[in-house]
Design a protein around this motif. Structure first.
Motif, PDB file in Angstrom:
ATOM      1  N   ALA A 249       0.833  -1.201   0.000  1.00 49.86           N
ATOM      2  CA  ALA A 249       0.000   0.000   0.000  1.00 49.86           C
ATOM      3  C   ALA A 249       0.869   1.253   0.000  1.00 49.86           C
ATOM      4  CB  ALA A 249      -0.926  -0.003   1.210  1.00 49.86           C
ATOM      5  N   LEU A 250       2.005   1.172   0.673  1.00 49.07           N
ATOM      6  CA  LEU A 250       3.012   2.227   0.617  1.00 49.07           C
ATOM      7  C   LEU A 250       4.211   1.665  -0.119  1.00 49.07           C
ATOM      8  CD1 LEU A 250       2.878   3.805   4.197  1.00 49.07           C
ATOM      9  CD2 LEU A 250       2.497   5.010   2.048  1.00 49.07           C
ATOM     10  N   ASN A 251       4.523   2.273  -1.245  1.00 49.46           N
ATOM     11  CA  ASN A 251       5.625   1.780  -2.058  1.00 49.46           C
ATOM     12  C   ASN A 251       6.249   2.934  -2.829  1.00 49.46           C
ATOM     13  OD1 ASN A 251       4.375   1.840  -4.953  1.00 49.46           O
ATOM     14  ND2 ASN A 251       2.801   0.912  -3.638  1.00 49.46           N
ATOM     15  N   ALA A 252       7.381   2.667  -3.441  1.00 50.32           N
ATOM     16  CA  ALA A 252       8.133   3.729  -4.112  1.00 50.32           C
ATOM     17  C   ALA A 252       7.539   4.135  -5.450  1.00 50.32           C
ATOM     18  CB  ALA A 252       9.585   3.289  -4.318  1.00 50.32           C
ATOM     19  N   ASP A 253       6.671   3.301  -6.027  1.00 49.81           N
ATOM     20  CA  ASP A 253       6.163   3.575  -7.369  1.00 49.81           C
ATOM     21  C   ASP A 253       4.871   4.383  -7.373  1.00 49.81           C
ATOM     22  OD1 ASP A 253       8.286   2.159  -8.534  1.00 49.81           O
ATOM     23  OD2 ASP A 253       7.243   0.261  -8.206  1.00 49.81           O
ATOM     24  N   SER A 254       3.864   3.885  -6.659  1.00 50.15           N
ATOM     25  CA  SER A 254       2.563   4.556  -6.691  1.00 50.15           C
ATOM     26  C   SER A 254       2.242   5.290  -5.398  1.00 50.15           C
ATOM     27  CB  SER A 254       1.463   3.521  -6.972  1.00 50.15           C
ATOM     28  OG  SER A 254       1.441   2.528  -5.958  1.00 50.15           O
ATOM     29  N   PHE A 255       3.197   5.302  -4.460  1.00 49.84           N
ATOM     30  CA  PHE A 255       2.993   5.914  -3.152  1.00 49.84           C
ATOM     31  C   PHE A 255       1.862   5.209  -2.403  1.00 49.84           C
ATOM     32  CE2 PHE A 255       5.138  10.198  -4.315  1.00 49.84           C
ATOM     33  CZ  PHE A 255       6.360   9.563  -4.322  1.00 49.84           C
ATOM     34  N   TYR A 256       0.799   5.872  -2.044  1.00 52.12           N
ATOM     35  CA  TYR A 256      -0.152   5.289  -1.098  1.00 52.12           C
ATOM     36  C   TYR A 256      -1.422   4.782  -1.763  1.00 52.12           C
ATOM     37  CZ  TYR A 256      -2.846   4.841   3.221  1.00 52.12           C
ATOM     38  OH  TYR A 256      -3.585   4.361   4.261  1.00 52.12           O
ATOM     39  N   ASP A 257      -1.643   3.472  -1.643  1.00 53.48           N
ATOM     40  CA  ASP A 257      -2.864   2.837  -2.131  1.00 53.48           C
ATOM     41  C   ASP A 257      -3.812   2.711  -0.930  1.00 53.48           C
ATOM     42  OD1 ASP A 257      -4.893   1.124  -2.979  1.00 53.48           O
ATOM     43  OD2 ASP A 257      -3.550  -0.064  -4.239  1.00 53.48           O
ATOM     44  N   VAL A 258      -4.680   3.690  -0.759  1.00 58.22           N
ATOM     45  CA  VAL A 258      -5.552   3.755   0.411  1.00 58.22           C
ATOM     46  C   VAL A 258      -6.478   2.542   0.484  1.00 58.22           C
ATOM     47  CG1 VAL A 258      -7.304   5.120   1.601  1.00 58.22           C
ATOM     48  CG2 VAL A 258      -5.467   6.272   0.362  1.00 58.22           C
ATOM     49  N   GLU A 259      -7.047   2.149  -0.658  1.00 53.28           N
ATOM     50  CA  GLU A 259      -7.989   1.030  -0.675  1.00 53.28           C
ATOM     51  C   GLU A 259      -7.318  -0.264  -0.236  1.00 53.28           C
ATOM     52  OE1 GLU A 259     -11.022  -1.223  -3.814  1.00 53.28           O
ATOM     53  OE2 GLU A 259     -10.057   0.676  -4.353  1.00 53.28           O
ATOM     54  N   ALA A 260      -6.102  -0.504  -0.726  1.00 58.21           N
ATOM     55  CA  ALA A 260      -5.381  -1.722  -0.351  1.00 58.21           C
ATOM     56  C   ALA A 260      -5.055  -1.725   1.139  1.00 58.21           C
ATOM     57  CB  ALA A 260      -4.093  -1.842  -1.162  1.00 58.21           C
ATOM     58  N   CYS A 261      -4.708  -0.565   1.671  1.00 61.52           N
ATOM     59  CA  CYS A 261      -4.378  -0.454   3.088  1.00 61.52           C
ATOM     60  C   CYS A 261      -5.591  -0.793   3.952  1.00 61.52           C
ATOM     61  CB  CYS A 261      -3.883   0.959   3.394  1.00 61.52           C
ATOM     62  SG  CYS A 261      -3.529   1.259   5.145  1.00 61.52           S
ATOM     63  N   HIS A 262      -6.708  -0.139   3.708  1.00 65.04           N
ATOM     64  CA  HIS A 262      -7.901  -0.376   4.522  1.00 65.04           C
ATOM     65  C   HIS A 262      -8.413  -1.807   4.347  1.00 65.04           C
ATOM     66  CE1 HIS A 262      -8.677   3.508   6.366  1.00 65.04           C
ATOM     67  NE2 HIS A 262      -8.335   4.093   5.224  1.00 65.04           N
ATOM     68  N   GLY A 263      -8.298  -2.332   3.139  1.00 62.23           N
ATOM     69  CA  GLY A 263      -8.729  -3.705   2.909  1.00 62.23           C
ATOM     70  C   GLY A 263      -7.927  -4.690   3.734  1.00 62.23           C
ATOM     71  N   TYR A 264      -6.623  -4.471   3.818  1.00 63.16           N
ATOM     72  CA  TYR A 264      -5.760  -5.370   4.589  1.00 63.16           C
ATOM     73  C   TYR A 264      -6.048  -5.255   6.085  1.00 63.16           C
ATOM     74  CZ  TYR A 264      -1.550  -7.675   6.321  1.00 63.16           C
ATOM     75  OH  TYR A 264      -0.675  -8.517   6.963  1.00 63.16           O
ATOM     76  N   LEU A 265      -6.328  -4.043   6.550  1.00 60.30           N
ATOM     77  CA  LEU A 265      -6.600  -3.846   7.970  1.00 60.30           C
ATOM     78  C   LEU A 265      -7.893  -4.541   8.408  1.00 60.30           C
ATOM     79  CD1 LEU A 265      -5.586  -0.098   8.389  1.00 60.30           C
ATOM     80  CD2 LEU A 265      -4.264  -2.135   8.994  1.00 60.30           C
ATOM     81  N   ASP A 266      -8.752  -4.877   7.468  1.00 57.08           N
ATOM     82  CA  ASP A 266      -9.985  -5.602   7.780  1.00 57.08           C
ATOM     83  C   ASP A 266      -9.769  -7.104   7.926  1.00 57.08           C
ATOM     84  OD1 ASP A 266     -11.868  -3.559   8.002  1.00 57.08           O
ATOM     85  OD2 ASP A 266     -12.154  -3.441   5.835  1.00 57.08           O
ATOM     86  N   THR A 267      -8.576  -7.585   7.571  1.00 59.34           N
ATOM     87  CA  THR A 267      -8.293  -9.012   7.643  1.00 59.34           C
ATOM     88  C   THR A 267      -7.662  -9.375   8.986  1.00 59.34           C
ATOM     89  OG1 THR A 267      -6.036  -8.853   6.755  1.00 59.34           O
ATOM     90  CG2 THR A 267      -7.852  -8.977   5.158  1.00 59.34           C
ATOM     91  N   GLN A 268      -7.609 -10.682   9.262  1.00 61.87           N
ATOM     92  CA  GLN A 268      -6.978 -11.150  10.498  1.00 61.87           C
ATOM     93  C   GLN A 268      -5.499 -10.797  10.510  1.00 61.87           C
ATOM     94  OE1 GLN A 268      -8.578 -12.433  13.152  1.00 61.87           O
ATOM     95  NE2 GLN A 268      -6.618 -12.375  14.229  1.00 61.87           N
ATOM     96  N   ALA A 269      -4.844 -10.966   9.385  1.00 59.06           N
ATOM     97  CA  ALA A 269      -3.412 -10.641   9.305  1.00 59.06           C
ATOM     98  C   ALA A 269      -3.160  -9.167   9.566  1.00 59.06           C
ATOM     99  CB  ALA A 269      -2.870 -11.040   7.930  1.00 59.06           C
ATOM    100  N   GLY A 270      -4.112  -8.342   9.160  1.00 57.36           N
ATOM    101  CA  GLY A 270      -3.953  -6.909   9.320  1.00 57.36           C
ATOM    102  C   GLY A 270      -4.049  -6.415  10.750  1.00 57.36           C
ATOM    103  N   GLN A 271      -4.450  -7.295  11.664  1.00 52.38           N
ATOM    104  CA  GLN A 271      -4.562  -6.875  13.060  1.00 52.38           C
ATOM    105  C   GLN A 271      -3.198  -6.573  13.680  1.00 52.38           C
ATOM    106  OE1 GLN A 271      -7.700  -6.109  14.174  1.00 52.38           O
ATOM    107  NE2 GLN A 271      -7.862  -6.566  11.979  1.00 52.38           N
TER     108      GLN A 271
END
Length: 237
Positions: free
Chosen positions: A179-201
């Protein structure tokens, strides 16, 4: 409270303190309430947005902030936005005591141009993933407010170069979903999607992995409970 008089025009309060204040006094006053000076500038020279005179001091959370904050009425009253309300009260009191005008990065629109002020302070830069990075707290930046003094006073020299200059940039590969990377900077949707998962806790309780990967972030002295609070505010369940 500092003694204040009224400008002959009746438009602005004038403080007898502001003509005498020093950077060191502001720094000490900030430390006493759990804040640090994260940048300072003369707007006349830096061409900071919305300001063109005096001295501007940016304030952020110190390592000692969290223990002080959780003992405050803003935290214990159970109402919303406790950090913002604490910042308004504490920095507002500092401003009144020292003859400055307070500004805050919340409460808009319109919003105060804190990103512009930060970048023009000489102590904050854009990281390889786009997020701001500070010379002592890395990517765990938490600006809580600013003090604008009507008079210019001496400021210490700034480092003059980004902490990212000789860094291998672990922030660019630390995020599990890029979600944070050198090419596209911040992918907000990918970040919030991951935080909704168990791994994202893990991110929810420990903090953003990309920001934590910054070597300079260790200087923030951030406590886990503080990080979890900020993550919950960023991604409410």
């Amino acid at each position: 409270m500092a003694g204040r008089s009224t400008d002959p025009t009746g438009m602005e309060p004038v403080s007898s303190v502001s003509a005498q204040v020093t950077y060191q006094e502001v720094e000490r006053a900030a430390q006493e309430v759990g804040l640090i000076v994260m940048g300072a500038q003369h707007p006349r020279e830096s061409r900071a947005k919305q300001l063109d005179t005096g001295t501007l001091i940016l304030l952020g959370t110190a390592a000692e902030f969290w223990p002080r904050f959780i003992a405050s009425p803003e935290w214990t009253d159970g109402r919303s936005d406790p950090v913002d309300r604490w910042s308004s009260r504490v920095i507002g009191e500092l401003a009144a005591d020292m003859g400055a005008k307070p500004y805050f990065p919340f409460g808009g629109p319109p919003y105060t141009p804190f990103i512009d002020w930060a970048l023009k302070s000489g102590r904050t830069y854009q990281s390889p993933v786009g997020a701001l990075v500070h010379d002592t707290v890395g990517m765990l930046i938490s600006y809580r407010g600013a003090l604008h003094f009507p008079m210019e006073f001496d400021l210490p020299p700034v480092p003059g170069s980004s902490p990212c200059t000789d860094c291998p940039a672990p922030c660019t590969t630390a995020c599990p979903v890029s979600a944070l990377n050198a090419d596209s900077f911040y992918d907000v949707e990918a970040c919030h999607g991951y935080l909704d998962t168990q791994a994202g806790q893990t991110c929810m309780t420990s903090g953003c992995m990309a920001r934590l990967a910054c070597p300079v972030s260790e200087g923030a002295g951030r406590q886990p409970d503080q990080t979890a609070h900020h993550m919950k505010a960023f991604h409410p369940s």
